[in-house]
Motif scaffolding. Structure first.
Motif, mmCIF file in Angstrom:
data_model
loop_
_atom_site.group_PDB
_atom_site.id
_atom_site.type_symbol
_atom_site.label_atom_id
_atom_site.label_comp_id
_atom_site.label_asym_id
_atom_site.label_seq_id
_atom_site.Cartn_x
_atom_site.Cartn_y
_atom_site.Cartn_z
ATOM 1 N N LEU A 1 47.188 28.411 23.490
ATOM 2 C CA LEU A 1 45.891 28.254 24.141
ATOM 3 C C LEU A 1 45.673 29.246 25.278
ATOM 4 N N ALA A 2 46.699 29.503 26.069
ATOM 5 C CA ALA A 2 46.588 30.459 27.175
ATOM 6 C C ALA A 2 47.990 30.822 27.653
ATOM 7 N N TRP A 3 48.112 32.032 28.171
ATOM 8 C CA TRP A 3 49.386 32.453 28.752
ATOM 9 C C TRP A 3 49.146 33.568 29.756
ATOM 10 N N VAL A 4 50.090 33.699 30.667
ATOM 11 C CA VAL A 4 50.139 34.835 31.575
ATOM 12 C C VAL A 4 51.611 35.185 31.771
ATOM 13 N N VAL A 5 51.904 36.471 31.724
ATOM 14 C CA VAL A 5 53.257 36.957 31.992
ATOM 15 C C VAL A 5 53.213 37.612 33.371
ATOM 16 N N MET A 6 53.868 36.986 34.314
ATOM 17 C CA MET A 6 53.954 37.496 35.677
ATOM 18 C C MET A 6 55.204 38.382 35.768
ATOM 19 N N ILE B 1 45.627 31.663 34.059
ATOM 20 C CA ILE B 1 45.292 33.086 34.036
ATOM 21 C C ILE B 1 44.866 33.624 35.399
ATOM 22 N N ALA B 2 44.628 32.736 36.355
ATOM 23 C CA ALA B 2 44.312 33.183 37.719
ATOM 24 C C ALA B 2 45.573 33.474 38.532
ATOM 25 N N ASN B 3 46.749 33.259 37.964
ATOM 26 C CA ASN B 3 47.999 33.515 38.687
ATOM 27 C C ASN B 3 48.074 34.916 39.286
ATOM 28 N N PRO B 4 47.746 35.973 38.552
ATOM 29 C CA PRO B 4 47.823 37.316 39.147
ATOM 30 C C PRO B 4 46.883 37.496 40.341
ATOM 31 N N LEU B 5 45.738 36.810 40.327
ATOM 32 C CA LEU B 5 44.822 36.855 41.473
ATOM 33 C C LEU B 5 45.454 36.181 42.686
ATOM 34 N N ARG B 6 45.977 34.970 42.473
ATOM 35 C CA ARG B 6 46.589 34.232 43.584
ATOM 36 C C ARG B 6 47.806 34.953 44.147
ATOM 37 N N ALA B 7 48.522 35.688 43.282
ATOM 38 C CA ALA B 7 49.711 36.423 43.721
ATOM 39 C C ALA B 7 49.353 37.755 44.375
ATOM 40 N N GLY B 8 48.066 38.103 44.366
ATOM 41 C CA GLY B 8 47.639 39.351 44.978
ATOM 42 C C GLY B 8 47.978 40.591 44.160
ATOM 43 N N LEU B 9 48.227 40.418 42.870
ATOM 44 C CA LEU B 9 48.575 41.570 42.024
ATOM 45 C C LEU B 9 47.347 42.375 41.619
ATOM 46 N N VAL B 10 46.200 41.710 41.541
ATOM 47 C CA VAL B 10 44.933 42.360 41.187
ATOM 48 C C VAL B 10 43.800 41.668 41.942
ATOM 49 N N GLU B 11 42.663 42.323 41.990
ATOM 50 C CA GLU B 11 41.486 41.708 42.598
ATOM 51 C C GLU B 11 40.582 41.059 41.565
ATOM 52 N N HIS B 12 40.702 41.484 40.313
ATOM 53 C CA HIS B 12 39.902 40.936 39.209
ATOM 54 C C HIS B 12 40.840 40.681 38.036
ATOM 55 N N ILE B 13 40.735 39.509 37.422
ATOM 56 C CA ILE B 13 41.655 39.154 36.345
ATOM 57 C C ILE B 13 41.610 40.175 35.209
ATOM 58 N N GLY B 14 40.463 40.779 34.977
ATOM 59 C CA GLY B 14 40.355 41.783 33.936
ATOM 60 C C GLY B 14 41.223 43.008 34.175
ATOM 61 N N ASP B 15 41.686 43.183 35.410
ATOM 62 C CA ASP B 15 42.550 44.317 35.744
ATOM 63 C C ASP B 15 44.024 44.041 35.427
ATOM 64 N N TYR B 16 44.342 42.783 35.123
ATOM 65 C CA TYR B 16 45.737 42.433 34.829
ATOM 66 C C TYR B 16 45.915 42.419 33.315
ATOM 67 N N PRO B 17 46.917 43.125 32.794
ATOM 68 C CA PRO B 17 47.010 43.303 31.342
ATOM 69 C C PRO B 17 47.739 42.209 30.565
ATOM 70 N N LEU B 18 48.480 41.337 31.214
ATOM 71 C CA LEU B 18 49.364 40.429 30.476
ATOM 72 C C LEU B 18 48.907 38.971 30.544
ATOM 73 N N TRP B 19 47.764 38.700 29.947
ATOM 74 C CA TRP B 19 47.261 37.328 29.860
ATOM 75 C C TRP B 19 46.318 37.226 28.676
ATOM 76 N N ASP B 20 46.085 35.991 28.250
ATOM 77 C CA ASP B 20 45.109 35.738 27.198
ATOM 78 C C ASP B 20 44.780 34.246 27.215
ATOM 79 N N ALA B 21 43.617 33.923 26.657
ATOM 80 C CA ALA B 21 43.206 32.534 26.523
ATOM 81 C C ALA B 21 42.387 32.400 25.244
ATOM 82 N N ALA B 22 42.547 31.301 24.561
ATOM 83 C CA ALA B 22 41.901 31.076 23.258
ATOM 84 C C ALA B 22 40.378 31.042 23.360
ATOM 85 N N TRP B 23 39.850 30.776 24.545
ATOM 86 C CA TRP B 23 38.410 30.596 24.688
ATOM 87 C C TRP B 23 37.662 31.893 24.923
ATOM 88 N N LEU B 24 38.353 33.006 24.889
ATOM 89 C CA LEU B 24 37.684 34.299 25.153
ATOM 90 C C LEU B 24 37.317 35.004 23.881
#
Length: 152
Positions: free
Chosen positions: A60-65, A129-152
């Motif tokens: 359904l969804a994942w993020v690789v931090m 999928i908001a993990n990279p935002l909360r961790a300060g790795l990116v400012e926009h989730i679209g800028d982080y390459p290692l995530w996906d969700a079934a609803w997109l």
């Protein structure tokens, strides 16, 4: 952080229910930021996709931090230990092959949380999928390459 050598025993008796959604978190040993290397992260993602294609789970969804992953899936034709064990084992093999290494890099065990039927899966997915935002790795989730969700 305190080291608890018996912490892997906390989940003894883990229950797997087919059709239930679970949120899984697994951590790299000593929090090594192994997945800062995009190529290695994609090898882990390939194992997520294979578990889905083999009908073991419905991903359904994942993020690789950099040092861990979060994965939301509905359990189908396997148990939690089978899915996570298989994913960690096969990803270790492919990632070590790519790195020219033979070391074990996953921390023992994993954390799981069964999602209640009244919980909104999309809300849980958004949190993941908001993990990279909360961790300060990116400012926009679209800028982080290692995530996906079934609803997109």
């Amino acid at each position: 952080m305190a080291h608890h050598p018996q912490s892997h025993l906390l989940r003894r008796g883990r229950y797997s229910e087919s059709g239930r959604a679970y949120l899984i978190t697994a951590v790299v040993h000593e929090r090594q930021p192994l997945f800062r290397d995009f190529r290695l992260g994609r090898l882990l993602v390939a194992e997520f996709k294979q578990a889905h294609e083999l009908n073991l789970i419905n991903s359904l969804a994942w993020v690789v931090m950099p040092d861990h992953f979060h994965w939301l899936f509905e359990l189908k034709d396997a148990t939690l230990p089978q899915v996570v064990g298989r994913t960690k084992s096969l990803s270790t093999r492919s990632i070590n092959r790519a790195r020219g290494s033979k070391e074990r890099f996953w921390q023992r065990g994993y954390h799981d949380r069964a999602i209640r039927t009244d919980e909104d899966l999309r809300k849980v997915a958004r949190y993941i999928i908001a993990n990279p935002l909360r961790a300060g790795l990116v400012e926009h989730i679209g800028d982080y390459p290692l995530w996906d969700a079934a609803w997109l």
